[in-house]
Design a protein around this motif. Structure first.
Motif, mmCIF file in Angstrom:
data_model
loop_
_atom_site.group_PDB
_atom_site.id
_atom_site.type_symbol
_atom_site.label_atom_id
_atom_site.label_comp_id
_atom_site.label_asym_id
_atom_site.label_seq_id
_atom_site.Cartn_x
_atom_site.Cartn_y
_atom_site.Cartn_z
ATOM 1 N N THR A 108 23.970 10.934 76.318
ATOM 2 C CA THR A 108 22.834 11.960 75.163
ATOM 3 C C THR A 108 23.459 13.279 75.161
ATOM 4 O OG1 THR A 108 20.662 12.306 74.621
ATOM 5 C CG2 THR A 108 21.313 12.221 77.184
ATOM 6 N N LEU B 254 30.471 27.273 74.753
ATOM 7 C CA LEU B 254 29.333 26.797 74.343
ATOM 8 C C LEU B 254 28.218 27.703 74.675
ATOM 9 C CD1 LEU B 254 29.765 22.975 74.189
ATOM 10 C CD2 LEU B 254 29.729 24.379 72.124
ATOM 11 N N ASN C 146 24.313 5.442 73.432
ATOM 12 C CA ASN C 146 24.602 6.376 74.687
ATOM 13 C C ASN C 146 24.743 5.329 75.827
ATOM 14 O OD1 ASN C 146 21.981 5.627 75.049
ATOM 15 N ND2 ASN C 146 21.268 7.692 74.342
ATOM 16 N N ARG D 30 34.295 18.130 80.536
ATOM 17 C CA ARG D 30 35.096 19.263 79.581
ATOM 18 C C ARG D 30 34.498 20.737 80.182
ATOM 19 N NH1 ARG D 30 32.036 18.609 74.157
ATOM 20 N NH2 ARG D 30 30.790 16.821 74.533
ATOM 21 N N THR E 14 25.940 14.398 73.635
ATOM 22 C CA THR E 14 27.241 14.948 73.582
ATOM 23 C C THR E 14 27.872 15.531 72.387
ATOM 24 O OG1 THR E 14 27.751 12.640 73.669
ATOM 25 C CG2 THR E 14 28.038 13.645 75.902
ATOM 26 N N GLY E 15 27.171 15.120 71.404
ATOM 27 C CA GLY E 15 27.607 15.563 69.821
ATOM 28 C C GLY E 15 27.992 14.468 69.198
HETATM 29 N N1 LIG Z 1 30.700 20.815 70.496
HETATM 30 C C1 LIG Z 1 29.714 21.074 70.055
HETATM 31 N N2 LIG Z 1 29.582 22.562 69.300
HETATM 32 C C2 LIG Z 1 28.430 23.141 69.047
HETATM 33 N N3 LIG Z 1 27.222 22.385 68.713
HETATM 34 C C3 LIG Z 1 27.215 21.080 69.609
HETATM 35 C C4 LIG Z 1 28.425 20.564 70.055
HETATM 36 N N4 LIG Z 1 28.168 19.419 70.680
HETATM 37 C C5 LIG Z 1 26.820 19.329 70.391
HETATM 38 N N5 LIG Z 1 26.289 19.910 69.824
HETATM 39 C C6 LIG Z 1 24.808 20.471 69.603
HETATM 40 O O1 LIG Z 1 24.125 19.699 70.337
HETATM 41 C C7 LIG Z 1 23.062 19.289 69.832
HETATM 42 C C8 LIG Z 1 22.935 17.658 70.422
HETATM 43 O O2 LIG Z 1 24.133 17.010 69.389
HETATM 44 P P1 LIG Z 1 24.151 15.722 68.714
HETATM 45 O O3 LIG Z 1 22.712 15.401 68.352
HETATM 46 O O4 LIG Z 1 25.073 15.176 67.894
HETATM 47 O O5 LIG Z 1 24.173 14.695 70.157
HETATM 48 P P2 LIG Z 1 24.247 13.202 70.319
HETATM 49 O O6 LIG Z 1 25.040 12.607 71.060
HETATM 50 O O7 LIG Z 1 23.918 12.419 68.895
HETATM 51 O O8 LIG Z 1 22.688 13.017 71.117
HETATM 52 P P3 LIG Z 1 22.004 11.591 71.094
HETATM 53 O O9 LIG Z 1 22.571 10.641 72.139
HETATM 54 O O10 LIG Z 1 20.688 12.317 71.978
HETATM 55 O O11 LIG Z 1 21.467 11.131 69.956
HETATM 56 C C9 LIG Z 1 23.004 19.417 68.568
HETATM 57 O O12 LIG Z 1 21.893 20.569 68.284
HETATM 58 C C10 LIG Z 1 24.476 19.780 68.003
HETATM 59 O O13 LIG Z 1 24.508 20.511 66.964
#
Ligand SMILES: Nc1ncnc2c1ncn2[C@@H]1O[C@H](COP(=O)(O)OP(=O)(O)OP(=O)(O)O)[C@@H](O)[C@H]1O
Ligand SMILES: [Mg+2]
Length: 458
Positions: free
Chosen positions: A178, A327, A288, A320, A180-181
């Motif tokens: 969860t 960040l 996830n 990483r 990770t982006g």
């Molecule tokens: N490498 C990155 N650079 C900038 N912002 C990031 C990066 N990775 C994640 N974020 C920010 O972190 C938050 C979580 O990212 P995201 O929603 O894409 O994660 P997810 O893996 O889809 O999470 P979940 O499993 O909870 O759905 C968002 O606000 C996103 O913009």
């Protein structure tokens, strides 16, 4: 469009075959009554296929085949001949011909041969393009990934992979813990694909099958009580674009079956309708869990294999480490600007973050840094906010965990037990690199090795 060259001395046959090809599919055909074209390798390489007659005045089919195989080996050749002999067929296949068809040409047989050949060719081309992208260090469209900040090599490899698979319309599964982006990756994939339709994101966790069907497939008027108007589903909204289904691991069994049918046939039924609709949305999913955990939990295997034609694994933040300060500064800076406070985070405080596991990954880091900026505004130092949030206590300039060893072990451990745990955890962190692990725990490589050996002997 696939370009085909037909070589035959019979001009009537050439014209007839050309006509047949253009009605069979997205093919264009050039014709030549003279075999010498087979020796002009530049020209031959422009074609996706050569169809070749055997009995011609010099150069004959045999010579032409040898010439093509020598100078343009990646261009497949299909022999088309009046000679119906197994021996000859075998001989030419051995020489590198892709197939051997006899005149008069059977339309269905030709169709099947071409479909198989070009399906195989497309797969090879796709694989080629992926390999090329992975070997390259440069991205062709870096702007597609500009929202994802990273210094990490695995992430950059993911970008190159994403760029390579973006133009296809096959499903992609994005896995990662969860925060990770994953959603950002899905957006980048869509941007990179150049698909003209919309990007539509749906969280499918916790929705039952009827809501799932209604949301994705829509309904007809009167399909259920209260359906006073027909409504199209999100698959239609995402026509020609991408539909992103988040938390796919939570999908109910009945919905899994519907999604599988959509993937197999490219069709779906709005609720209350028995007329199938065609979908042109690319399906991207995320979860996830690990694939193993997903299948253990009873998710359909056949659906999993379909969804994961391509798979992107987004590594957790703790794997990483270079991204943590990057960040942290980025999120702090964004918040500082908004709060109108100086954008100069205490670097010592940022270092503390490196030791933390970040179960909530980037989302958690974002929230920590935004909170820290706010606290700073009301007079608390960044250092204090972070140590408190991460449960770390600073004593006389040294960083020390507030957690007691008894909390970790459940009892007060011996020095040996602590050392063994430390060595093992360091190896885990460094994915087995003894050199790096030794550096982390502050031992020489030899001393680290001795400890490891002592452990193994027991
Ligand atoms: N490498 C990155 N650079 C900038 N912002 C990031 C990066 N990775 C994640 N974020 C920010 O972190 C938050 C979580 O990212 P995201 O929603 O894409 O994660 P997810 O893996 O889809 O999470 P979940 O499993 O909870 O759905 C968002 O606000 C996103 O913009
Ligand atoms: Mg998400």
């Amino acid at each position: 469009m696939r370009k085909i060259l037909i070589i035959d001395d019979d001009i009537f046959f050439l014209k007839a075959l050309k006509r047949m090809l253009t009605t069979l599919g997205d093919y264009s055909a050039d014709i030549s009554a003279d075999g010498s074209i087979a020796f002009r390798s530049q020209e031959i390489r422009e074609y996706d296929l050569v169809m070749l007659d055997l009995n011609m005045p010099k150069p004959d089919g045999r010579e032409c085949l040898m010439a093509v195989k020598a100078s343009a080996p990646s261009v497949p050749v299909i022999i088309v001949t009046g000679e119906n002999s197994t021996e000859t067929a075998v001989e030419y296949l051995r020489m590198g011909a892709y197939d051997y068809l006899t005149k008069p040409i059977d339309r269905n047989r030709l169709n099947a041969t071409l479909e198989n050949l070009f399906r195989l060719k497309s797969l090879e081309e796709e694989l080629d393009s992926i390999t090329r992208h992975l070997l390259k260090n440069e991205l062709e469209k870096p702007y597609c990934f500009e929202k994802i900040l990273t210094l990490d090599e695995t992430m950059k490899k993911n970008f190159r992979y994403t760029e390579a698979i973006a133009p296809t319309s096959k499903p992609v599964l994005i896995c990662g813990e969860t925060g990770t982006g994953k959603e950002l990756m899905a957006e980048s994939l869509h941007l990179c694909s150049g698909r003209e339709g919309k990007y539509v994101s749906v969280d499918v966790s916790g929705i039952d099958d009827s809501v799932f069907s209604d949301t994705l497939f829509g309904h007809t008027k009167g399909a259920f009580t209260g359906a006073d108007k027909a409504r199209s589903g999100l698959i239609e909204t995402a026509s020609g674009g991408t539909i992103f289904l988040d938390e796919i691991g939570d999908l109910q069994e009945a919905s899994q079956i519907k999604l599988l049918r959509l993937l197999q046939t490219g069709e779906y039924y709005p609720l209350g309708s028995d007329a199938a609709k065609k979908s042109s949305a690319r399906i991207v999913t995320a979860m996830n869990r690990t694939p193993e955990a997903l299948l253990d939990k009873g998710f359909r295997n056949d659906l999993y294999y379909r969804l994961s034609t391509y798979r992107i694994d987004v590594p957790p933040l703790r794997e990483r480490k270079k991204d943590i300060p990057l960040l942290a500064r980025f999120f702090y800076s964004g918040a500082a600007k908004e709060l109108k406070i100086p954008d100069r985070p205490d670097e010592r405080a940022l270092e503390l973050l490196l030791a933390y596991r970040f179960p909530g990954n980037v989302r958690e880091l974002k929230s920590i840094m935004e909170d820290a900026a706010l606290q700073q505004k009301i007079g608390r130092t960044l250092f204090d906010t972070i140590t408190e949030r991460l449960n770390i206590k600073e004593v006389s300039g040294e960083k020390k965990a507030r957690l007691k060893l008894t909390d970790v072990f459940g009892f007060l451990p011996t020095i040996k037990q602590v050392t063994d745990a430390l060595v093992n955890e360091a190896l885990e962190e460094t994915k087995g690199s003894q050199k790096d692990a030794a550096a982390i725990v502050g031992l020489s490589r030899q001393a680290f090795n001795r400890r490891l050996n002592m452990q193994k002997k027991e």
